[in-house]
Design an enzyme around this catalytic site. Structure first.
Site, PDB file in Angstrom:
ATOM      1  CE  LYS A   1      -2.920   3.177   0.702  1.00  0.00           C
ATOM      2  NZ  LYS A   1      -4.026   3.591  -0.120  1.00  0.00           N
TER       3      LYS A   1
ATOM      4  CB  CYS B   1      -3.130   8.962   0.489  1.00  0.00           C
ATOM      5  SG  CYS B   1      -4.835   8.965   1.030  1.00  0.00           S
TER       6      CYS B   1
HETATM    7  N1  SAJ Z   1      -0.987  15.454  -8.569  1.00  0.00           N
HETATM    8  C1  SAJ Z   1      -0.091  16.193  -9.320  1.00  0.00           C
HETATM    9  N2  SAJ Z   1       0.231  15.744 -10.568  1.00  0.00           N
HETATM   10  C2  SAJ Z   1      -0.289  14.584 -11.087  1.00  0.00           C
HETATM   11  C3  SAJ Z   1      -1.196  13.831 -10.314  1.00  0.00           C
HETATM   12  C4  SAJ Z   1      -1.529  14.291  -9.048  1.00  0.00           C
HETATM   13  O1  SAJ Z   1       0.411  17.239  -8.893  1.00  0.00           O
HETATM   14  O2  SAJ Z   1       0.041  14.262 -12.233  1.00  0.00           O
HETATM   15  C5  SAJ Z   1      -1.345  15.913  -7.207  1.00  0.00           C
HETATM   16  C6  SAJ Z   1      -2.833  16.249  -7.068  1.00  0.00           C
HETATM   17  O3  SAJ Z   1      -3.118  17.547  -7.518  1.00  0.00           O
HETATM   18  C7  SAJ Z   1      -3.044  16.085  -5.578  1.00  0.00           C
HETATM   19  C8  SAJ Z   1      -2.073  14.956  -5.216  1.00  0.00           C
HETATM   20  O4  SAJ Z   1      -1.157  14.862  -6.296  1.00  0.00           O
HETATM   21  O5  SAJ Z   1      -2.664  17.275  -4.879  1.00  0.00           O
HETATM   22  C9  SAJ Z   1      -2.715  13.610  -4.981  1.00  0.00           C
HETATM   23  O6  SAJ Z   1      -3.758  13.364  -5.910  1.00  0.00           O
HETATM   24  P1  SAJ Z   1      -4.011  11.929  -6.586  1.00  0.00           P
HETATM   25  O7  SAJ Z   1      -5.182  12.049  -7.470  1.00  0.00           O
HETATM   26  O8  SAJ Z   1      -2.762  11.432  -7.212  1.00  0.00           O
HETATM   27  O9  SAJ Z   1      -4.277  10.938  -5.362  1.00  0.00           O
HETATM   28  P2  SAJ Z   1      -5.240  10.916  -4.052  1.00  0.00           P
HETATM   29  O10 SAJ Z   1      -4.440  11.415  -2.898  1.00  0.00           O
HETATM   30  O11 SAJ Z   1      -6.558  11.549  -4.306  1.00  0.00           O
HETATM   31  O12 SAJ Z   1      -5.492   9.306  -3.894  1.00  0.00           O
HETATM   32  C10 SAJ Z   1      -4.364   8.423  -3.817  1.00  0.00           C
HETATM   33  C11 SAJ Z   1      -4.553   7.273  -4.836  1.00  0.00           C
HETATM   34  N3  SAJ Z   1      -3.305   6.511  -4.955  1.00  0.00           N
HETATM   35  C12 SAJ Z   1      -2.745   6.239  -6.157  1.00  0.00           C
HETATM   36  O13 SAJ Z   1      -3.226   6.625  -7.204  1.00  0.00           O
HETATM   37  C13 SAJ Z   1      -1.511   5.408  -6.136  1.00  0.00           C
HETATM   38  C14 SAJ Z   1      -5.685   6.361  -4.383  1.00  0.00           C
HETATM   39  O14 SAJ Z   1      -5.812   5.221  -5.231  1.00  0.00           O
HETATM   40  C15 SAJ Z   1      -5.440   5.889  -2.931  1.00  0.00           C
HETATM   41  O15 SAJ Z   1      -6.480   5.051  -2.449  1.00  0.00           O
HETATM   42  C16 SAJ Z   1      -5.386   7.126  -2.055  1.00  0.00           C
HETATM   43  O16 SAJ Z   1      -4.265   7.933  -2.478  1.00  0.00           O
HETATM   44  C17 SAJ Z   1      -5.207   6.650  -0.622  1.00  0.00           C
HETATM   45  O17 SAJ Z   1      -6.195   6.718   0.139  1.00  0.00           O
HETATM   46  O18 SAJ Z   1      -4.132   6.128  -0.260  1.00  0.00           O
END
Ligand code: SAJ
Length: 410
Positions: A209, A263
């Site tokens: 995870k 996360c």
């Molecule tokens: N972000 C960027 N650039 C990107 C992608 C995301 O700057 O190309 C930023 C977003 O704006 C945000 C942060 O990263 O601030 C996180 O966003 P996210 O959409 O990547 O993820 P979360 O935090 O909403 O959810 C993640 C997910 N993990 C993965 O994709 C590996 C989700 O599947 C998990 O269940 C969740 O964390 C968790 O609960 O652990």
């Protein structure tokens, strides 16, 4: 195969509540437990205290037919799921106090043959700790994990905004303290899961995870680092990434104002804490991503210094696109710092909330419509790539200073 009739879910937040509702829909008698009395009362009226697509409708059904009820203390059940927060402390060490409190609160109700699943994201070894905490207060269960009772780590991996879909569709890692524990936990999730279950031991599930979120953090850090390099060399990073991604085996993520959420910005620290000498790349990625908001603020400061009493408009406060969650959001933090530190009027546009959070109100930040902010402001700072912002015609940006951290206005 083992069959479960009742379930007690401890922690009714973004994971626990949808999980409890999905199990109730699948036919189990579910008791949800939370220390927050207001949340419990809201849930018992059939409404969610959090925002998640389609959750209200689902809750309405399972509460009104009596298959889900919420309360502030646990009770007897065939299986228990613990889904409480696991934040980090000031030194980035994982804080397992909620897990300890949760397992000790269910301990008096655990009977022979019961299953206990830890869903919270935890560092390697935490499921074993949970078992030790249980046996500390229940000496009659000592050394009985895998025979008298069963315990497993089954991490959640759902994406906010798609929780109810991903909960059912995603594959699931089931980490048993023993092989029999894993089989018992698999039987629980089989009740509703359409994805596949993959059985392993608890420690591997714990690190799997964390690795998923660290993988994403490292990849976002790569994109963020490229944005710094491109800035220095006067190259458009968005075009650069678009072009590089035409390679069949390259898929660079998007730079941004920093990484938010509960996360991705947290979990990598659990790996670093467990193996500080080895987790060098993961630790550096955190540093790169954490430095990003400060760099955005410097850019805004430099732009503001060029004008007399400028108006700065910040577009987006949520931690990512098209959600209403402002917690742990770099966009919110940047807006707050700009209002606090710069000599300027600040407008904030956030189409997904009804009012500004108190900290921004207290700083005199004005809650603005998109049209008003585009009209009034001298400096436009795009912080979140919400859908309405993507539709802004380029003409509206002419003659303005535009700082676009998401690459939709450049
Ligand atoms: N972000 C960027 N650039 C990107 C992608 C995301 O700057 O190309 C930023 C977003 O704006 C945000 C942060 O990263 O601030 C996180 O966003 P996210 O959409 O990547 O993820 P979360 O935090 O909403 O959810 C993640 C997910 N993990 C993965 O994709 C590996 C989700 O599947 C998990 O269940 C969740 O964390 C968790 O609960 O652990």
């Amino acid at each position: 195969m083992h069959s479960y009739k009742s379930l007690c879910v401890v922690g009714l937040g973004y994971i626990g509540l949808p999980t409890a509702a999905v199990f109730a829909k699948a036919g189990l008698q579910v008791t949800g437990v939370d220390v927050n009395k207001r949340a419990v009362d809201t849930i018992n009226t059939g409404q969610a205290h959090i925002v998640e697509v389609d959750l209200d409708g689902l809750l309405q059904g399972v509460v009104s037919n009596g298959s889900l009820k919420a309360q502030t203390t646990p009770e007897k059940a065939d299986a228990f799921i613990i889904a409480v927060p696991t934040p980090f402390m000031a030194d980035h060490k994982p804080d397992l106090t909620y897990v300890e409190a949760a397992i000790k609160s269910v301990a008096p109700f655990v009977a022979e043959g019961n299953l206990i699943v830890l869903e919270s994201t935890v560092p390697p070894g935490a499921t074993d700790k949970m078992v030790a905490w249980l046996e500390e207060v229940r000496p009659d269960l000592k050394d009985g994990c895998g025979s008298k009772y069963f315990a497993a780590h089954c991490p959640e991996r759902v994406l906010p905004g798609r929780v109810l879909i991903e909960l059912v569709q995603n594959d699931r890692i089931i980490g048993g303290v023993t092989d029999e524990c894993a089989l018992r936990a698999e039987a629980l999730y089989d009740v509703f899961l359409k994805g596949e279950c993959f059985l392993t031991n608890a420690r591997t599930a714990e690190l799997a995870k964390l690795s998923e979120n660290a993988f994403r953090d490292v990849n976002i850090a790569f994109a963020n680092e490229l944005s710094l390099i491109a800035d220095k060399l006067d190259i458009d990073v968005w075009e650069l990434i678009r072009l590089a991604n035409r390679h069949p085996r390259v898929n660079i993520l998007q730079p941004g104002p920093g990484v938010g959420g509960h996360c991705i910005a947290v979990d990598p620290y659990f790996i670093v804490d467990s193996a500080p000498d080895e987790a060098r790349l993961i630790a550096t990625a955190r540093q790169v991503n954490e430095s990003k908001p400060e760099l955005v603020i410097s850019k805004i400061r430099r732009a503001a210094q060029k004008l007399k009493a400028p108006t700065v408009a910040c577009f987006g406060l949520a931690f990512k696109a098209d959600i209403d969650d402002l917690r742990t959001s770099p966009a919110l933090m940047i807006t707050e710092r700009v209002a606090r530190e710069l000599d300027c009027k600040v407008l904030a546009v956030e189409p997904n909330v009804d009012e500004l959070p108190d900290n921004l109100k207290e700083l005199g930040v004005e809650f603005s419509s998109l049209a008003n902010a585009l009209e009034q402001a001298d400096i436009l700072v795009l912080l979140v790539d919400h859908k309405p912002f993507k539709r802004v015609p380029t003409g509206k940006l002419a003659e303005k200073i535009v700082i676009d951290t998401r690459g939709i206005w450049t």
